[in-house]
Design a protein around this motif. Structure first.
Motif, PDB file in Angstrom:
ATOM      1  N   THR A 132       0.833  -1.196   0.000  1.00 22.71           N
ATOM      2  CA  THR A 132       0.000   0.000   0.000  1.00 22.71           C
ATOM      3  C   THR A 132       0.870   1.250   0.000  1.00 22.71           C
ATOM      4  OG1 THR A 132      -1.657  -1.196   1.272  1.00 22.71           O
ATOM      5  CG2 THR A 132      -1.843   1.182   1.224  1.00 22.71           C
ATOM      6  N   PHE A 133       0.464   2.225  -0.789  1.00 25.55           N
ATOM      7  CA  PHE A 133       1.189   3.494  -0.851  1.00 25.55           C
ATOM      8  C   PHE A 133       0.972   4.267   0.443  1.00 25.55           C
ATOM      9  CE2 PHE A 133       1.180   8.060  -1.986  1.00 25.55           C
ATOM     10  CZ  PHE A 133       2.524   8.175  -2.306  1.00 25.55           C
ATOM     11  N   ASP A 134       2.052   4.757   1.037  1.00 28.73           N
ATOM     12  CA  ASP A 134       1.998   5.533   2.277  1.00 28.73           C
ATOM     13  C   ASP A 134       2.415   6.966   1.959  1.00 28.73           C
ATOM     14  OD1 ASP A 134       2.333   6.721   4.765  1.00 28.73           O
ATOM     15  OD2 ASP A 134       3.294   4.969   5.654  1.00 28.73           O
ATOM     16  N   ALA A 135       1.427   7.820   1.771  1.00 30.23           N
ATOM     17  CA  ALA A 135       1.685   9.202   1.373  1.00 30.23           C
ATOM     18  C   ALA A 135       2.540   9.938   2.400  1.00 30.23           C
ATOM     19  CB  ALA A 135       0.366   9.940   1.153  1.00 30.23           C
ATOM     20  N   LEU A 136       2.240   9.758   3.679  1.00 27.61           N
ATOM     21  CA  LEU A 136       3.002  10.464   4.714  1.00 27.61           C
ATOM     22  C   LEU A 136       4.460  10.025   4.737  1.00 27.61           C
ATOM     23  CD1 LEU A 136       0.449  10.599   7.662  1.00 27.61           C
ATOM     24  CD2 LEU A 136       1.080  12.426   6.078  1.00 27.61           C
ATOM     25  N   ALA A 137       4.695   8.735   4.588  1.00 21.50           N
ATOM     26  CA  ALA A 137       6.073   8.237   4.575  1.00 21.50           C
ATOM     27  C   ALA A 137       6.837   8.803   3.385  1.00 21.50           C
ATOM     28  CB  ALA A 137       6.086   6.713   4.541  1.00 21.50           C
ATOM     29  N   GLU A 138       6.183   8.870   2.247  1.00 19.59           N
ATOM     30  CA  GLU A 138       6.836   9.401   1.050  1.00 19.59           C
ATOM     31  C   GLU A 138       7.134  10.892   1.208  1.00 19.59           C
ATOM     32  OE1 GLU A 138       8.768   8.736  -2.370  1.00 19.59           O
ATOM     33  OE2 GLU A 138       7.736   7.211  -1.194  1.00 19.59           O
TER      34      GLU A 138
ATOM     35  N   SER B 224       7.501  17.661  -6.113  1.00 22.37           N
ATOM     36  CA  SER B 224       8.085  18.427  -7.214  1.00 22.37           C
ATOM     37  C   SER B 224       8.023  19.929  -6.944  1.00 22.37           C
ATOM     38  CB  SER B 224       7.352  18.096  -8.516  1.00 22.37           C
ATOM     39  OG  SER B 224       7.789  18.918  -9.560  1.00 22.37           O
ATOM     40  N   VAL B 225       6.892  20.391  -6.452  1.00 24.69           N
ATOM     41  CA  VAL B 225       6.741  21.815  -6.138  1.00 24.69           C
ATOM     42  C   VAL B 225       7.705  22.212  -5.026  1.00 24.69           C
ATOM     43  CG1 VAL B 225       5.157  23.536  -5.181  1.00 24.69           C
ATOM     44  CG2 VAL B 225       4.373  21.972  -6.963  1.00 24.69           C
ATOM     45  N   LYS B 226       7.813  21.383  -3.986  1.00 25.89           N
ATOM     46  CA  LYS B 226       8.741  21.684  -2.886  1.00 25.89           C
ATOM     47  C   LYS B 226      10.177  21.756  -3.395  1.00 25.89           C
ATOM     48  CE  LYS B 226      10.490  20.049   1.549  1.00 25.89           C
ATOM     49  NZ  LYS B 226      11.892  20.210   1.193  1.00 25.89           N
ATOM     50  N   GLU B 227      10.559  20.828  -4.264  1.00 19.70           N
ATOM     51  CA  GLU B 227      11.919  20.836  -4.807  1.00 19.70           C
ATOM     52  C   GLU B 227      12.187  22.114  -5.592  1.00 19.70           C
ATOM     53  OE1 GLU B 227      11.925  17.177  -6.991  1.00 19.70           O
ATOM     54  OE2 GLU B 227      12.515  15.999  -5.233  1.00 19.70           O
ATOM     55  N   ARG B 228      11.206  22.559  -6.360  1.00 17.92           N
ATOM     56  CA  ARG B 228      11.367  23.799  -7.132  1.00 17.92           C
ATOM     57  C   ARG B 228      11.476  25.010  -6.215  1.00 17.92           C
ATOM     58  NH1 ARG B 228       6.840  23.140 -11.818  1.00 17.92           N
ATOM     59  NH2 ARG B 228       7.022  20.891 -11.930  1.00 17.92           N
ATOM     60  N   LEU B 229      10.651  25.048  -5.173  1.00 22.31           N
ATOM     61  CA  LEU B 229      10.713  26.161  -4.223  1.00 22.31           C
ATOM     62  C   LEU B 229      12.054  26.173  -3.494  1.00 22.31           C
ATOM     63  CD1 LEU B 229       7.119  26.032  -2.723  1.00 22.31           C
ATOM     64  CD2 LEU B 229       8.057  27.788  -4.239  1.00 22.31           C
ATOM     65  N   ASP B 230      12.519  24.994  -3.092  1.00 19.22           N
ATOM     66  CA  ASP B 230      13.816  24.903  -2.425  1.00 19.22           C
ATOM     67  C   ASP B 230      14.937  25.366  -3.347  1.00 19.22           C
ATOM     68  OD1 ASP B 230      12.557  23.923  -0.176  1.00 19.22           O
ATOM     69  OD2 ASP B 230      13.176  21.836  -0.510  1.00 19.22           O
ATOM     70  N   ALA B 231      14.885  24.961  -4.603  1.00 20.51           N
ATOM     71  CA  ALA B 231      15.915  25.355  -5.565  1.00 20.51           C
ATOM     72  C   ALA B 231      15.898  26.867  -5.789  1.00 20.51           C
ATOM     73  CB  ALA B 231      15.714  24.623  -6.886  1.00 20.51           C
ATOM     74  N   ALA B 232      14.712  27.448  -5.846  1.00 18.75           N
ATOM     75  CA  ALA B 232      14.604  28.892  -6.057  1.00 18.75           C
ATOM     76  C   ALA B 232      15.141  29.659  -4.856  1.00 18.75           C
ATOM     77  CB  ALA B 232      13.152  29.289  -6.325  1.00 18.75           C
TER      78      ALA B 232
ATOM     79  N   VAL C 276      -5.463  14.694   5.943  1.00 21.21           N
ATOM     80  CA  VAL C 276      -5.682  15.115   4.550  1.00 21.21           C
ATOM     81  C   VAL C 276      -4.537  14.618   3.675  1.00 21.21           C
ATOM     82  CG1 VAL C 276      -5.773  17.122   3.011  1.00 21.21           C
ATOM     83  CG2 VAL C 276      -7.098  17.116   5.133  1.00 21.21           C
ATOM     84  N   LEU C 277      -3.308  14.831   4.114  1.00 25.33           N
ATOM     85  CA  LEU C 277      -2.156  14.405   3.319  1.00 25.33           C
ATOM     86  C   LEU C 277      -2.091  12.887   3.184  1.00 25.33           C
ATOM     87  CD1 LEU C 277       0.640  16.832   4.576  1.00 25.33           C
ATOM     88  CD2 LEU C 277      -0.675  16.943   2.448  1.00 25.33           C
ATOM     89  N   ALA C 278      -2.508  12.175   4.204  1.00 22.03           N
ATOM     90  CA  ALA C 278      -2.462  10.711   4.174  1.00 22.03           C
ATOM     91  C   ALA C 278      -3.376  10.138   3.092  1.00 22.03           C
ATOM     92  CB  ALA C 278      -2.849  10.148   5.536  1.00 22.03           C
ATOM     93  N   ARG C 279      -4.394  10.888   2.706  1.00 21.66           N
ATOM     94  CA  ARG C 279      -5.334  10.412   1.686  1.00 21.66           C
ATOM     95  C   ARG C 279      -4.909  10.765   0.264  1.00 21.66           C
ATOM     96  NH1 ARG C 279      -9.008  12.125   5.800  1.00 21.66           N
ATOM     97  NH2 ARG C 279      -9.329  14.106   4.747  1.00 21.66           N
ATOM     98  N   LEU C 280      -3.772  11.456   0.115  1.00 23.29           N
ATOM     99  CA  LEU C 280      -3.322  11.815  -1.227  1.00 23.29           C
ATOM    100  C   LEU C 280      -2.905  10.576  -2.011  1.00 23.29           C
ATOM    101  CD1 LEU C 280      -1.118  14.965  -0.528  1.00 23.29           C
ATOM    102  CD2 LEU C 280      -3.467  14.901  -1.397  1.00 23.29           C
TER     103      LEU C 280
ATOM    104  N   PRO D 205       0.286  10.071  -7.442  1.00 18.02           N
ATOM    105  CA  PRO D 205       0.554  11.206  -8.341  1.00 18.02           C
ATOM    106  C   PRO D 205       0.440  12.562  -7.634  1.00 18.02           C
ATOM    107  CG  PRO D 205      -0.892   9.628  -9.417  1.00 18.02           C
ATOM    108  CD  PRO D 205      -0.767   9.200  -7.978  1.00 18.02           C
ATOM    109  N   GLU D 206      -0.493  12.699  -6.711  1.00 15.20           N
ATOM    110  CA  GLU D 206      -0.634  13.960  -5.975  1.00 15.20           C
ATOM    111  C   GLU D 206       0.592  14.220  -5.104  1.00 15.20           C
ATOM    112  OE1 GLU D 206      -5.463  14.316  -5.447  1.00 15.20           O
ATOM    113  OE2 GLU D 206      -4.386  12.930  -4.144  1.00 15.20           O
ATOM    114  N   VAL D 207       1.100  13.184  -4.481  1.00 15.97           N
ATOM    115  CA  VAL D 207       2.298  13.329  -3.651  1.00 15.97           C
ATOM    116  C   VAL D 207       3.492  13.711  -4.523  1.00 15.97           C
ATOM    117  CG1 VAL D 207       3.947  12.078  -2.199  1.00 15.97           C
ATOM    118  CG2 VAL D 207       1.490  11.843  -1.792  1.00 15.97           C
ATOM    119  N   ARG D 208       3.599  13.111  -5.696  1.00 16.86           N
ATOM    120  CA  ARG D 208       4.705  13.465  -6.604  1.00 16.86           C
ATOM    121  C   ARG D 208       4.647  14.939  -6.986  1.00 16.86           C
ATOM    122  NH1 ARG D 208       3.822   8.277  -9.220  1.00 16.86           N
ATOM    123  NH2 ARG D 208       2.690   9.369 -10.856  1.00 16.86           N
TER     124      ARG D 208
END
Length: 62
Positions: A2-8, A40-48, A26-30, A33-36
């Motif tokens: 089973t996919f574990d959104a929080l762990a990811e 991705s957005v967090k990585e872009r914000l961190d890079a910026a 809320v996050l656990a139910r993602l 693809p939503e977690v990805r």
């Protein structure tokens, strides 16, 4: 398995344990693809923020 959104999200450096129970629920139910997208957005914000000089501004609210 089973996919574990929080762990990811944790593995990607998101401080999900600092969130409220409701926010974690809320996050656990993602979906995977939503977690990805979030990661991705967090990585872009961190890079910026790493590539730009961030200034400090003092604001007084009256």
């Amino acid at each position: 398995m089973t996919f574990d959104a929080l762990a990811e999200l944790r593995r990607a450096g998101n401080p999900v344990d600092l969130l409220s129970d409701g926010q974690r629920a809320v996050l656990a139910r993602l979906t995977e693809p939503e977690v990805r997208v979030l990661i991705s957005v967090k990585e872009r914000l961190d890079a910026a923020s790493d590539s730009e000089v961030e200034g400090h501004v003092s604001v007084k609210v009256v």
